[in-house]
Design an enzyme around this catalytic site. Structure first.
Site, short mmCIF file in Angstrom:
data_model
loop_
_atom_site.label_atom_id
_atom_site.label_comp_id
_atom_site.label_asym_id
_atom_site.label_seq_id
_atom_site.Cartn_x
_atom_site.Cartn_y
_atom_site.Cartn_z
N LYS A 1 44.63 11.46 90.63
CA LYS A 1 45.85 11.44 89.81
C LYS A 1 46.55 10.12 90.04
CE LYS A 1 48.18 14.09 86.97
NZ LYS A 1 47.65 15.18 86.10
N ASP B 1 49.11 12.28 81.10
CA ASP B 1 49.86 13.41 81.68
C ASP B 1 51.29 13.21 81.15
OD1 ASP B 1 49.57 15.65 83.91
OD2 ASP B 1 51.47 14.67 84.34
P1 NDP Z 1 54.61 15.30 77.78
O1 NDP Z 1 55.15 14.07 78.37
O2 NDP Z 1 53.92 15.26 76.47
O3 NDP Z 1 55.74 16.42 77.69
C1 NDP Z 1 56.42 16.83 78.82
C2 NDP Z 1 57.45 17.88 78.45
O4 NDP Z 1 57.99 18.45 79.62
C3 NDP Z 1 58.62 17.31 77.68
O5 NDP Z 1 59.16 18.29 76.85
C4 NDP Z 1 59.58 16.95 78.82
O6 NDP Z 1 60.93 16.87 78.43
C5 NDP Z 1 59.37 18.10 79.77
N1 NDP Z 1 59.63 17.65 81.14
C6 NDP Z 1 58.96 16.71 81.81
N2 NDP Z 1 59.48 16.51 83.02
C7 NDP Z 1 60.50 17.35 83.11
C8 NDP Z 1 61.42 17.62 84.12
N3 NDP Z 1 61.39 16.97 85.32
N4 NDP Z 1 62.33 18.57 83.90
C9 NDP Z 1 62.37 19.23 82.71
N5 NDP Z 1 61.51 19.01 81.70
C10 NDP Z 1 60.59 18.09 81.89
O7 NDP Z 1 53.61 15.88 78.90
P2 NDP Z 1 52.45 16.96 78.78
O8 NDP Z 1 52.77 17.94 77.71
O9 NDP Z 1 51.17 16.23 78.74
O10 NDP Z 1 52.53 17.66 80.21
C11 NDP Z 1 53.28 18.84 80.45
C12 NDP Z 1 52.73 19.54 81.68
O11 NDP Z 1 51.35 19.87 81.46
C13 NDP Z 1 52.73 18.72 82.97
O12 NDP Z 1 52.95 19.58 84.08
C14 NDP Z 1 51.30 18.17 83.06
O13 NDP Z 1 50.94 17.85 84.37
C15 NDP Z 1 50.54 19.37 82.53
N6 NDP Z 1 49.20 19.10 82.00
C16 NDP Z 1 48.98 18.18 81.03
C17 NDP Z 1 47.71 17.98 80.53
C18 NDP Z 1 47.43 17.03 79.43
O14 NDP Z 1 46.28 16.98 78.98
N7 NDP Z 1 48.41 16.30 78.91
C19 NDP Z 1 46.56 18.71 81.08
C20 NDP Z 1 46.91 19.72 82.05
C21 NDP Z 1 48.18 19.88 82.49
P3 NDP Z 1 61.64 15.41 78.32
O15 NDP Z 1 61.07 14.81 77.07
O16 NDP Z 1 63.08 15.69 78.26
O17 NDP Z 1 61.24 14.65 79.56
O1 2IT Z 2 46.57 17.71 84.71
C1 2IT Z 2 45.58 17.45 84.01
O2 2IT Z 2 44.54 18.10 84.06
C2 2IT Z 2 45.68 16.32 83.07
N1 2IT Z 2 46.75 15.71 82.96
C3 2IT Z 2 44.49 15.88 82.28
C4 2IT Z 2 43.59 15.00 83.09
C5 2IT Z 2 42.43 14.39 82.36
O3 2IT Z 2 41.71 13.61 83.02
O4 2IT Z 2 42.22 14.63 81.17
#
Ligand code: NDP
Ligand code: 2IT
Length: 445
Positions: free
Chosen positions: A126, A166
């Site tokens: 990561k 992420d």
């Molecule tokens: P984005 O940046 O697209 O969206 C993040 C969302 O979460 C936004 O709505 C953001 O609000 C909110 N958020 C982030 N940080 C905080 C915080 N500290 N407190 C409150 N709200 C928060 O990210 P993703 O959708 O990609 O990721 C969301 C989650 O999913 C994370 O935990 C990530 O690790 C996990 N994840 C993502 C994957 C991927 O493929 N993208 C795969 C597996 C897991 P704001 O805009 O106000 O910051």
């Molecule tokens: O938390 C996760 O699994 C991710 N943000 C996606 C990682 C990846 O390599 O696609």
């Protein structure tokens, strides 16, 4: 917590002071794998647990860049290369002001087990930075990404370490990062996933985490002879994962009634439809606005500064960030009749919340299983890149669905407790075995 887990975690805490999120993740995993490890002395003999909590390599570096006003800015960059026993390091980049070593290590640690569960040959890593993309111009984001990659390019590669997105990192950032890597190395390779379609990206990667989450939920509900049809679904977050979780939930016949961001939540009792979802995608991915604008536009309730967990729902999908559900919020969910909680985010439920779900024996899918669809399709992007071809949408989606079903079977195999499936134990043990056995086979390295 058993005595042996307590003693082990104490040592991890002493060796890694202040890294609270990392301690939390280690505790959660080791609490469920310890009985299995104690039954199989080969793991202790090979010091597998001691090795799993020590990253193979951690890179911390300075990033210097210039903002639109011509001022020099300094940020900190990280890449934690946690474990490469079953494949190259793989895991996303997080760009968020809260990023620190503890958050990077917890995410890298979780990623090792998650990637193992996907059935694909990918190790765990990561990375990220405390740079805050909010309020920055496209040009500032581009210059930052170029500066970030100017250091990181020497540590990654398609057969070494393959980052992706992420929080705060989507298609725009992956494009800028890829461009800089290609320029510095003079190589067009599959070094990053989540690339645009047309320059090495895979179809369905943007949708994969959210869609995969719902495929997993479908499998969980099936164990109780239920489906999503007619169920009320509460979602937190409004980014990549939340958007595509909502899209798939809606298309499966669920009624999605909430979204959130770091400022608050929206409650839409009429449910999200395709038109509203299109509005959110434009609001969040292009205009980069606040979720409150959804409440203003569609005339529904805005819960300022609140999480959506007070909303009555059948299924809860936390898709924002770590520790966004505590024990009291979990109790409210269960009291209101919630039968299934599945994590789109990484570690969104704190340990008290997890205990509430397990005690109530509702369906609870931890992130390393439920949100593994994203990294799984990243793995499929790597396969397509090395074969120099791209699969059609239906093919990638079918493989994603098959992988989520396989992860569910792994959880059921290792987590079955009478007629209850403990998905926490199932995912942790299922993810652990393959990595641990590979480490033993490869000797003391
Ligand atoms: P984005 O940046 O697209 O969206 C993040 C969302 O979460 C936004 O709505 C953001 O609000 C909110 N958020 C982030 N940080 C905080 C915080 N500290 N407190 C409150 N709200 C928060 O990210 P993703 O959708 O990609 O990721 C969301 C989650 O999913 C994370 O935990 C990530 O690790 C996990 N994840 C993502 C994957 C991927 O493929 N993208 C795969 C597996 C897991 P704001 O805009 O106000 O910051
Ligand atoms: O938390 C996760 O699994 C991710 N943000 C996606 C990682 C990846 O390599 O696609």
């Amino acid at each position: 917590m058993s005595r042996s887990v307590e003693a082990f975690v104490e040592k991890v805490v002493a060796r890694n002071p202040g890294e609270v999120e990392f301690h939390q993740a280690v505790y959660e995993v080791f609490d469920s794998i310890m009985p299995y490890v104690e039954k199989n002395p080969v793991y202790q003999k090979n010091k597998i647990l001691e090795r799993l909590v020590e990253p193979e390599r951690t890179i911390i570096f300075r990033i210097t860049w210039v903002n639109d006003k011509g001022e020099i800015q300094v940020n900190r960059g990280f890449r934690v290369q946690m474990n490469s026993a079953i494949g190259p390091y793989k895991g996303g980049f997080r760009f968020h002001p809260s990023v620190n070593l503890s958050i990077m290590k917890f995410l890298a640690f979780e990623q090792v087990f998650k990637n193992s569960l996907t059935t694909l040959p990918i190790g765990g890593g990561k990375g990220g930075t405390d740079f805050d993309p909010k309020g920055k111009s496209d040009n500032e984001v581009m210059r930052f990404c170029q500066a970030f990659m100017s250091e990181l390019f020497r540590h990654i590669g398609p057969e070494t370490d393959v980052p992706a997105g992420d929080i705060g990192v989507g298609g725009r950032e992956i494009g800028f990062l890829f461009g800089q890597y290609k320029k510095l190395r003079n190589e067009f390779t599959g070094v990053l996933t989540g690339k645009g379609y047309g320059w090495g990206g895979s179809l369905v990667r943007p949708e994969a985490t959210g869609y995969g989450l719902l495929y997993f939920v479908e499998e969980m509900l099936k164990t109780r002879k239920e489906t999503l049809k007619g169920k009320i679904v509460a979602i937190s977050g409004s980014g990549n994962v939340a958007q595509y979780a909502a899209e798939k939930a809606m298309r499966m016949g669920g009624k999605v009634v909430s979204f959130s961001d770091s400022n608050g939540s929206v409650y839409d009792p009429n449910g999200v439809d395709e038109k509203k979802l299109k509005f959110i995608k434009e609001l969040k991915n292009i205009k980069r606005g606040r979720i409150k604008e959804y409440a203003d536009k569609f005339n529904c309730q805005y819960l300022d500064g609140q999480h959506p967990w007070g909303i009555k729902c059948d299924v809860a999908l936390p898709c924002a960030t770590q520790n966004e559900v505590d024990g009291n919020e979990a109790k409210t969910l269960v009291k209101n009749g919630c039968v299934c909680v599945a994590e789109g985010a990484n570690m969104p439920n704190n340990p008290d919340a997890i205990k509430v779900y397990l005690d109530a024996k509702i369906l609870y899918g931890p992130g390393k299983a439920a949100n593994a669809g994203g990294v799984a399709v990243s793995g499929l992007e790597m396969s397509q890149n090395s074969m120099l071809l791209s699969w059609p949408r239906e093919e990638v989606d079918r493989r994603l669905n098959d992988i989520m079903k396989a992860i569910h079977s792994q959880c059921a195999r290792y987590g079955k407790q009478g007629d209850f499936i403990n998905y926490v134990a199932g995912a942790n043990i299922g993810g652990f075995v393959k990595v641990a056995d590979a480490m033993i086979a490869q000797g003391a390295i």
